[in-house]
Each structure stands twice: as structure tokens, then as C-alpha cells.
Design a protein around this motif. Sequence first.
Motif, PDB file in Angstrom:
ATOM      1  N   TYR A  14      52.507  30.121  35.908  1.00  0.00           N
ATOM      2  CA  TYR A  14      51.182  30.084  36.540  1.00  0.00           C
ATOM      3  C   TYR A  14      50.450  28.784  36.250  1.00  0.00           C
ATOM      4  N   ALA A  26      45.215  29.470  35.951  1.00  0.00           N
ATOM      5  CA  ALA A  26      44.659  30.790  36.255  1.00  0.00           C
ATOM      6  C   ALA A  26      43.349  30.683  37.027  1.00  0.00           C
ATOM      7  N   ASP A  84      41.316  36.213  35.029  1.00  0.00           N
ATOM      8  CA  ASP A  84      41.830  36.583  33.709  1.00  0.00           C
ATOM      9  C   ASP A  84      42.985  37.564  33.786  1.00  0.00           C
ATOM     10  N   GLY A  85      43.097  38.290  34.882  1.00  0.00           N
ATOM     11  CA  GLY A  85      44.169  39.249  35.051  1.00  0.00           C
ATOM     12  C   GLY A  85      44.214  39.699  36.497  1.00  0.00           C
ATOM     13  N   LEU A 120      53.178  38.291  39.391  1.00  0.00           N
ATOM     14  CA  LEU A 120      51.979  38.166  38.562  1.00  0.00           C
ATOM     15  C   LEU A 120      51.578  36.709  38.358  1.00  0.00           C
ATOM     16  N   HIS A 121      52.558  35.828  38.225  1.00  0.00           N
ATOM     17  CA  HIS A 121      52.228  34.408  38.084  1.00  0.00           C
ATOM     18  C   HIS A 121      51.523  33.895  39.337  1.00  0.00           C
ATOM     19  N   LEU A 178      47.862  35.420  39.648  1.00  0.00           N
ATOM     20  CA  LEU A 178      46.877  34.857  38.738  1.00  0.00           C
ATOM     21  C   LEU A 178      46.257  33.567  39.278  1.00  0.00           C
ATOM     22  N   TYR A 229      54.882  40.285  30.233  1.00  0.00           N
ATOM     23  CA  TYR A 229      53.656  40.711  30.918  1.00  0.00           C
ATOM     24  C   TYR A 229      53.078  41.957  30.253  1.00  0.00           C
ATOM     25  N   TYR A 265      44.369  46.000  34.551  1.00  0.00           N
ATOM     26  CA  TYR A 265      44.780  44.642  34.914  1.00  0.00           C
ATOM     27  C   TYR A 265      46.085  44.277  34.209  1.00  0.00           C
ATOM     28  N   HIS A 284      48.693  40.828  33.120  1.00  0.00           N
ATOM     29  CA  HIS A 284      48.774  39.395  32.889  1.00  0.00           C
ATOM     30  C   HIS A 284      50.240  39.048  32.668  1.00  0.00           C
ATOM     31  N   ASP A 332      52.088  34.171  28.359  1.00  0.00           N
ATOM     32  CA  ASP A 332      52.036  32.718  28.223  1.00  0.00           C
ATOM     33  C   ASP A 332      53.328  32.102  27.704  1.00  0.00           C
TER      34      ASP A 332
END
Length: 407
Positions: free
Chosen positions: A106, A112, A115-116, A331-332, A335, A360, A366, A368, A371
Motif C-alpha cells: 500500500y 494510506a 486507517d482501515g 486490502l492494500h 487502503l 492482515y 475494519y 488493515h 505493515d
Amino acid sequence: MKITDARVVVTSPGRNYVTLIIETEDGVSGLGDATLNGRELAVTSYLRDHVCPLLIGRDARRITDTWSYLYKGAYWRRGPVTMTAIAAVDVALWDIKGKAAGLPVYQLLGGAARDGAMVYCHASGSTLDELSRDVQDHLDQGYLAIRAQAAIPGLVKTYGIAKASDKADGRIYEPASGALPQEDTWETGAYLDFAPQMMAHLRHEFGYGLHLLHDVHHRLTPIEAGRLGAALEPYRLFWLEDPTPAEDQSAYRLIRQHTTTPIAVGEVFNSIWDCQQLITERLIDYIRTSVAHAGGITHLQKIFALADLYGVRSGSHGPGDLSPVAMAAALHVDLTIPNFGLQEYMGHRPEAAEVFGTAYTFADGYMHPGDQPGLGVTFDEQAAARYPYEPRYLPVNRRLDGSVHDW
């Protein structure tokens, strides 16, 4: 950073998954999801026999060039098999690029924008009371958005109803194993009468603070879909999904004329051309294309960028029949895009955790992507070998008179 190896692993830890592994001379590897539910081996062959040999020696950093090479260079373009195979390569290359840069994907996509990503789950029941209990269970888990499906009185089987033993594993639909597809039955009149009753029941039970969704699964004609959307307006759905088969994009004009219920469509789409008219004429509110079936991260970004120009938001397909690799990739993207709407999340069976490790997370409705560098997904080939491929088919749908209907 030349590609030195590309191989495909088919495994079935509760569901069949096709995973592409690309390795480079630098020792960095990437994962892509090449799963096409019910046609897994078609994509496997496409990759093994036609695509993987083309990747050896290519620069893994040249993602756009490789995407164009596989799409334009093949001449026979589009379609679910081709685009799923290209998606697997594309996602694996993004995974490699992230690992090489020491950044989550991401961050490479612009960083980003939130945040989620809010996700929705699936709740179902053989009765309305059972559906209510399942909705409450998901609310207790922290979900803010829930897709609701209930058995239609008088029909032997209704799409989207999970067995009680399956709900704990996040399974809503399990493809039939064996030599022939399972055959389901359908009756439109009974459904059109029942669906508004179901939503009225849920709003009475839970109020309007919950985001409610419902999936028609391509079962209606445009005028029937317009009638249903109008009947559901008092219950303020977040969206009505796949109300009619979407091959004819112009059909959605008729639906728009009859209802203001938001419309979501696109999980069976494979390219930007499949949804161009729906988006540019603002005939839908959410585009549900999947990172695994629409050419990967590179092409999905183009679809969402087009949608953003016309006020259409994302609502990506995220079923349990796509592996955690596809979920992470989605998800990436979620975001980072400005027009994110909602992300489907069904989860995976416990066996999948033996094969796929994930970074994740889910909290308070939510998700995420984490990282870790790249996608944040690992793949255990030894564990995968313990779960051999199992032939399975999606069902065939028939009306009560015996004629074949859209499933």
C-alpha cells in the motif's frame, strides 16, 4: 532483478486454491492467487503451459510492461481464465517489489488514504429467527456491515444459506464435490414476496444503525430488479448486489428508472471494458471487481480510477474461495484509493492457516493489511502438499419447471 522461476501450486485446505510463486535472482519471491472457483485447473494449465515459460529472464520490477506483454501479447484477450492468470502474475510482482523496497504494497500505491477498510460479513438462516441470531453473532464480533440471506419458504434450497456447522469457519457456500454439479431450484415470485419481509424483520430487530446488504445473485430480469429495489427502499440497504445478469450493461438503465436503492455489481467482471458503461452512465453505485479476476492490482486500480470520476465507489469481491493472497492484495488497494466503499470478507477455513500466514488484521469492523514488506502473506509448500486438489463444481440452477436459470 531477473525472474528465475515461476511455478504453480494447487492445494485444497478446505477449499481449492491455486497459488503462483515467482522467484528472482536476488532471492526475493512473490505470491499471486490464481484461483477461479470451479475452473481451477484451467487457470493452472494457462499459467504452467503458457505464461510461466514467458516470465523466466524478465525483469520483475517492470510490472506494467509485464502486464501489457501478457495481455496485449496474447492476442486472445480478456475472459476469466486469462485475466485470473495475469492477475496472479501481477500480484506476485507487486509482492516482490514491496519486499525488495522493504515496504508494504500500500505504501508503493501512494500510501494510506484511511486507517482501515470497513468490511462486511455474511449472515444467513433457514428461518428469520435463525438469521437474526446470526446477525447478532456478527455484531458481537464487531462487524458494522452485514449481508443478509434467508431461506425462501417453499424452496428446497436457497442461495447463500450456510449450514450451522459451517458458520464458525466463515463458510457460506461450499461447492459440491463429485462428478457432477449440484442442482438447485428457484422460483422468482416467492423470492420477490419474501425478500422485503426479510429486510423488514431485520430493521425491526436491529434498527437502522447497521449497514445491511443483500445479494440477488443475478436472479432477476431488469423490471423484476426494479420492483425489488423499490420494495426495499424503506429499509435503506447499503446496497443490492447483482440484481440481474450484467452482460447487458444497458439493462441497468431500466433498474435505475424504478428504484433509488444503491446497486452493486461486478464480481464476475474481468476487465474495465465489462463495467465501462455501468460506470460512465452512473448505472451502479459500487463496482465489485476482484483483484484476483480482473487482472491484478495494476488493472484494478484503473477500474477504480475510472469509477472515481463518476462517483462510483469500490466494493471488492472477497469470498472464501479466493485465497488469503487475494484478500491481502485487495486490502492494500482498499487502503489507498479515494473512492473506497466496502470490502467483502468471508474468512477462511482453519486448514488454510496451515498453508497461508497472514499479516492482515480485523478490529471493530475494519481490516488493515499490515505493515510487513510486500503483501504480508507467506505460503508453506510442505503444508500445501498435505491438501491435494479436490474436484468441485459450482451448482446449476433450475426453475421449478426444470428449465435452467442463472445461478
